[in-house]
Design an enzyme around this catalytic site. Structure first.
Site, PDB file in Angstrom:
ATOM      1  N   HIS A 196     -21.818  33.056  -8.250  1.00 29.26           N
ATOM      2  CA  HIS A 196     -20.577  32.956  -9.029  1.00 29.26           C
ATOM      3  C   HIS A 196     -20.566  31.591  -9.716  1.00 29.26           C
ATOM      4  O   HIS A 196     -20.758  30.570  -9.064  1.00 29.26           O
ATOM      5  CB  HIS A 196     -19.365  33.093  -8.101  1.00 29.26           C
ATOM      6  CG  HIS A 196     -18.080  32.653  -8.734  1.00 29.26           C
ATOM      7  ND1 HIS A 196     -17.608  33.196  -9.914  1.00 29.26           N
ATOM      8  CD2 HIS A 196     -17.172  31.708  -8.377  1.00 29.26           C
ATOM      9  CE1 HIS A 196     -16.473  32.605 -10.235  1.00 29.26           C
ATOM     10  NE2 HIS A 196     -16.182  31.700  -9.328  1.00 29.26           N
ATOM     11  N   HIS A 226     -18.798  29.046 -13.095  1.00 33.24           N
ATOM     12  CA  HIS A 226     -17.774  28.841 -14.129  1.00 33.24           C
ATOM     13  C   HIS A 226     -18.540  28.464 -15.404  1.00 33.24           C
ATOM     14  O   HIS A 226     -18.449  27.344 -15.889  1.00 33.24           O
ATOM     15  CB  HIS A 226     -16.806  27.726 -13.722  1.00 33.24           C
ATOM     16  CG  HIS A 226     -15.969  28.048 -12.523  1.00 33.24           C
ATOM     17  ND1 HIS A 226     -15.011  27.201 -12.028  1.00 33.24           N
ATOM     18  CD2 HIS A 226     -15.930  29.141 -11.724  1.00 33.24           C
ATOM     19  CE1 HIS A 226     -14.423  27.752 -10.969  1.00 33.24           C
ATOM     20  NE2 HIS A 226     -14.979  28.936 -10.755  1.00 33.24           N
ATOM     21  N   TYR A 229     -33.048  42.821 -22.381  1.00 34.04           N
ATOM     22  CA  TYR A 229     -33.030  42.137 -21.082  1.00 34.04           C
ATOM     23  C   TYR A 229     -31.645  42.101 -20.472  1.00 34.04           C
ATOM     24  O   TYR A 229     -31.493  42.230 -19.265  1.00 34.04           O
ATOM     25  CB  TYR A 229     -33.655  40.737 -21.185  1.00 34.04           C
ATOM     26  CG  TYR A 229     -35.148  40.857 -21.104  1.00 34.04           C
ATOM     27  CD1 TYR A 229     -35.781  40.951 -19.870  1.00 34.04           C
ATOM     28  CD2 TYR A 229     -35.919  40.973 -22.258  1.00 34.04           C
ATOM     29  CE1 TYR A 229     -37.144  41.129 -19.784  1.00 34.04           C
ATOM     30  CE2 TYR A 229     -37.282  41.154 -22.179  1.00 34.04           C
ATOM     31  CZ  TYR A 229     -37.895  41.226 -20.941  1.00 34.04           C
ATOM     32  OH  TYR A 229     -39.235  41.419 -20.849  1.00 34.04           O
TER      33      TYR A 229
END
Ligand code: ZN
Length: 217
Positions: free
Chosen positions: A92, A94, A119
């Site tokens: 995860h 930002h 891709y």
């Protein structure tokens, strides 16, 4: 793969992501599932650029901390994906372009990006949009679980991507692919670019055995 090697790999990939500006400050977190059903997770308030393999949060199969620093508060994002997919790693970030993409009005919540490159289609597509929740709201995990494991990558609105993979390397590379494709989308926005045609997408699906839920194109 040994737990020692996995701890080192999390630090190595974390540093690489941080140094390339893919997640600033102490944002972003990584987890890897272990053979005993537990997890290694990056600690709370830790920069991905400066992780210590010995301080990694080690959770048991019930999510209880057994050793290391306290885990990231975003653990529920990770467990929601593990509970609905046979993933071995979750990343995860930002990352700027993905977060920017998540705020655009035209985004299709079932496929945040059009079929732009082969891709992206092979590594992440489609990516679902999860609505905005304030940090720490347990409802975000329910929203991810509500996708029933049909998506290996999701984008949290006004927040960032959560991407799963069969290995840590696969999850990291897929997150990078999503970020780069979001960047391409922003570069081309308003320029009427040619995306992959339905025939080209069908060819990819057939040739590489892609599974695309709710395929919108
Ligand atoms: Zn976050």
């Amino acid at each position: 793969m040994s737990e020692t090697k996995l701890r080192e790999d999390i630090c190595r990939f974390g540093r690489s992501l941080f140094e390339r500006g893919l997640t600033p400050g102490s944002s972003g977190n990584i987890s890897v599932r272990l053979d005993d059903g537990g997890w290694l997770v990056t600690p709370t308030n830790a920069s991905l650029g400066f992780l210590d393999p010995g301080k990694m949060s080690r959770l048991d199969a019930n999510g209880k901390l057994v050793s290391g620093d306290a885990p990231t508060k975003e653990v529920p994002l990770h467990t929601a994906l593990y509970q609905t997919r046979a993933a071995r790693a979750v990343v995860h970030l930002h990352s700027t372009h993905s977060v920017a993409l998540s705020m655009l009005p035209e985004i299709d919540p079932r496929a945040v990006l059009p079929p732009m490159t082969a891709y992206y289609m092979m590594k992440c597509a489609p990516t679902a949009l999860v609505p905005y929740y304030r940090p720490g709201d347990p409802a975000v995990a329910d929203a991810i679980k509500g996708l029933a494991g049909r998506y290996s990558s999701v984008l949290l609105a006004n927040h960032g991507p959560v991407v799963s993979g069969d290995t840590l390397e696969a999850a990291v590379f897929a997150t990078e692919e999503l970020e780069e494709t979001a960047k391409l989308y922003l570069l081309l926005r308003g320029l009427n670019p040619r995306y992959l045609s339905p025939e080209q997408v069908t060819d990819l699906i057939k040739t590489f055995g892609l599974v695309l839920p709710d395929h919108p194109h």
